[in-house]
Design an enzyme around this catalytic site. Structure first.
Site, short mmCIF file in Angstrom:
data_model
loop_
_atom_site.label_atom_id
_atom_site.label_comp_id
_atom_site.label_asym_id
_atom_site.label_seq_id
_atom_site.Cartn_x
_atom_site.Cartn_y
_atom_site.Cartn_z
N SER A 1 0.84 -1.20 0.00
CA SER A 1 0.00 0.00 0.00
C SER A 1 0.86 1.24 0.00
CB SER A 1 -0.89 0.02 1.25
OG SER A 1 -1.51 1.29 1.38
N GLY B 1 -10.27 4.60 8.20
CA GLY B 1 -10.86 4.49 9.54
C GLY B 1 -11.73 5.67 9.93
N LEU C 1 -15.87 6.18 6.43
CA LEU C 1 -16.21 6.47 5.03
C LEU C 1 -15.87 5.27 4.14
CD1 LEU C 1 -14.97 10.16 5.04
CD2 LEU C 1 -17.31 9.30 5.32
N SER C 2 -15.65 4.15 4.80
CA SER C 2 -15.51 2.87 4.11
C SER C 2 -14.30 2.75 3.20
CB SER C 2 -16.79 2.56 3.34
OG SER C 2 -16.87 1.19 3.19
N SER C 3 -13.15 3.12 3.74
CA SER C 3 -11.91 2.83 3.00
C SER C 3 -11.74 1.32 2.86
CB SER C 3 -10.70 3.44 3.70
OG SER C 3 -10.43 2.78 4.92
N SER C 4 -12.28 0.55 3.81
CA SER C 4 -12.09 -0.91 3.74
C SER C 4 -12.82 -1.48 2.52
CB SER C 4 -12.55 -1.59 5.03
OG SER C 4 -13.90 -1.32 5.31
N ASP D 1 -21.54 -1.20 2.44
CA ASP D 1 -20.36 -0.52 1.90
C ASP D 1 -19.94 -1.10 0.55
OD1 ASP D 1 -20.63 0.50 4.42
OD2 ASP D 1 -18.75 -0.34 5.19
N TYR E 1 -19.84 -2.51 18.25
CA TYR E 1 -20.65 -2.89 17.09
C TYR E 1 -21.28 -4.26 17.32
CZ TYR E 1 -21.74 -3.55 12.11
OH TYR E 1 -22.36 -3.75 10.91
P1 ADP Z 1 -13.34 2.55 7.22
O1 ADP Z 1 -13.78 1.46 6.30
O2 ADP Z 1 -14.48 3.36 7.73
O3 ADP Z 1 -12.28 3.43 6.64
P2 ADP Z 1 -12.34 0.29 8.66
O4 ADP Z 1 -11.81 0.13 10.04
O5 ADP Z 1 -13.46 -0.56 8.23
O6 ADP Z 1 -12.70 1.85 8.49
O7 ADP Z 1 -11.17 0.06 7.61
C1 ADP Z 1 -9.95 0.78 7.73
C2 ADP Z 1 -8.79 -0.18 7.55
O8 ADP Z 1 -8.75 -0.65 6.19
C3 ADP Z 1 -7.45 0.46 7.75
O9 ADP Z 1 -7.09 0.49 9.12
C4 ADP Z 1 -6.54 -0.47 6.95
O10 ADP Z 1 -6.29 -1.66 7.67
C5 ADP Z 1 -7.43 -0.85 5.78
N1 ADP Z 1 -7.19 0.01 4.61
C6 ADP Z 1 -8.14 0.67 3.90
N2 ADP Z 1 -7.60 1.33 2.85
C7 ADP Z 1 -6.28 1.09 2.88
C8 ADP Z 1 -5.16 1.48 2.06
N3 ADP Z 1 -5.33 2.29 1.01
N4 ADP Z 1 -3.94 1.03 2.41
C9 ADP Z 1 -3.78 0.22 3.49
N5 ADP Z 1 -4.78 -0.19 4.28
C10 ADP Z 1 -6.01 0.23 4.00
MG MG Z 2 -14.95 -0.20 6.84
#
Ligand code: ADP
Ligand code: MG
Length: 393
Positions: free
Chosen positions: A77, A131, A134-137, A184, A238
């Protein structure tokens, strides 16, 4: 006023391509992007077979992927976390640690579904705050899923998208261990620009309806404020809410709270469980009411529904926090039409519907209020309703 910028799609695609070349000394075969999301209304309703109304952000995660012939998988990443190296046949539950579980989990789930993903090199980089609720996951999962399918030679189609939604949910719940619903991944893979996506979880994952969101015609914008309070879905809050919802459904003798009627809630003896169920049942009603109000461009009514939703999450579901409450109350005093916390709660972000001319003033007022309360400085972004994941290079 500085906002977290979504970035330009072709520039970000080129940037992730370059990072890939630097990391692996090779060119990626495919670059795909997938958006984060902000939920307009409908919180903790997805796992109760209810309704949600998210919007895809212009902010997205970009995944560059190249196939390998030796079955090796390398994941890196540009944003956070250390690289991972493993093999394509050893990526299931318990086999990968840390942030790379999301990516390894997707590759594993695709293969479980019969998609013949080979060994791959993967590099991801994006503009969705990590985190922040906003659903980066899901952006991470969906960008990797789409790119991996392109590498495996599987043509994109509505049916494939449904399979990818399911695979990304499995990656998040079974491999990364975050017990989320399916909102999401669904919005990241199925959203349409200019629209919110109404998802009905009582009718299977394909029950989605595009809901027009004519913000600019209404002279409005969606201001998202990341409180910088880290939520952690793997923490107990949760899961405890989920358990309370299941207990309520069991006590009411229904399969899920979607089937519960408001008039039945008084029969729940446990006061906490009753409040949790009250939130879910009334929140599902508010999603329907919001869709109706949007249909008539009744923005003040949308604002009232946001306020009622926030109060329900703060008082009945107890998933807000002082920072979210302050962001919401300050937004409204500074001129927002409506505001509420959004996402799983316990931190994360708020969303405010704001007349365009007031957006900077509202963001500034929140900054001032946070400084006055001794809170960490928040960050803001503008949620222009955007389209779904796509191959971009
Ligand atoms: P959200 O989905 O709201 O951002 P989550 O806790 O569900 O919060 O997901 C965040 C996690 O997803 C981060 O802590 C990391 O482990 C992972 N993640 C998401 N995007 C990336 C990225 N671009 N690079 C590395 N890890 C990422
Ligand atoms: Mg998430």
């Amino acid at each position: 006023m500085p906002y977290v910028e979504p970035g330009d799609t072709s520039e970000l695609a080129a940037a992730v391509r370059k990072q890939f070349e630097q990391a692996y000394d090779d060119s990626p075969a495919v670059v795909a992007r997938a958006p984060g999301r902000v939920n307009l209304i409908g919180e903790h309703t997805d796992y109760n077979r209810g309704l949600v109304l998210p919007v895809a952000l212009p902010h997205a995660t970009y995944a560059a992927v190249a196939p390998r012939s030796d079955g090796v998988v390398r994941i890196a990443s540009g944003d956070s976390g250390s690289p991972f190296t493993g093999t394509i046949d050893a990526l299931g539950p318990g086999r990968v640690e840390g942030w790379a579980t999301y990516v390894g989990g997707v590759l594993w789930a695709l293969r479980e579904d019969g998609i013949d993903v080979p060994g791959v090199d993967v590099l991801v980089h994006g503009t969705v705050p990590l985190g922040a609720g906003l659903s980066s996951s899901a952006a991470l999962e969906c960008s990797v899923a789409l790119a991996a399918c392109a590498v495996a030679g599987v043509a994109d189609s509505p049916t494939l998208r449904q399979r990818l939604v399911a695979a990304c949910i499995r990656a998040e719940t079974e491999v990364a261990g975050a017990p989320t619903g399916g909102m999401d991944q669904t919005v990241s893979l199925l959203a349409s620009a200019g629209h919110a996506l109404l998802i009905d979880f009582d009718a299977g994952g394909d029950a989605t309806v595009d809901v027009s969101l004519p913000l600019s015609a209404g002279g409005l914008a969606l201001l998202v404020t990341d409180t910088r309070v880290q939520h952690a879905l793997v923490d107990g809050g949760y899961a405890a809410r989920r358990a309370d919802c299941e207990a309520a459904a069991a006590a009411l003798g229904v399969a899920s709270l979607r089937q519960a009627r408001r008039s039945d809630l008084a029969t729940l003896d446990d006061e906490r469980v009753r409040r949790r169920a009250t939130h879910v049942v009334t929140e599902i009603e508010r999603v329907s009411a919001t869709v109706s109000a949007l249909g008539g461009s009744e923005w003040d009514e949308v604002g009232r529904l946001f306020a009622a939703s926030h109060a329900s999450m703060r008082d009945d579901f107890e998933i807000s926090c002082p920072e979210l409450d302050l962001a919401v109350s300050t937004a409204v005093s500074a001129g927002a039409t409506g505001a509420r916390m959004t996402g799983g709660g316990f931190g994360g972000s708020s969303v405010a519907l704001v007349p365009v001319a007031r957006v900077d003033a509202v963001a500034n007022a929140i900054d001032t209020a946070f400084a006055g309360a001794g809170f960490r400085a928040p960050q803001h972004l503008l949620a222009e309703p955007s389209g779904a994941a796509a191959v971009v290079g």
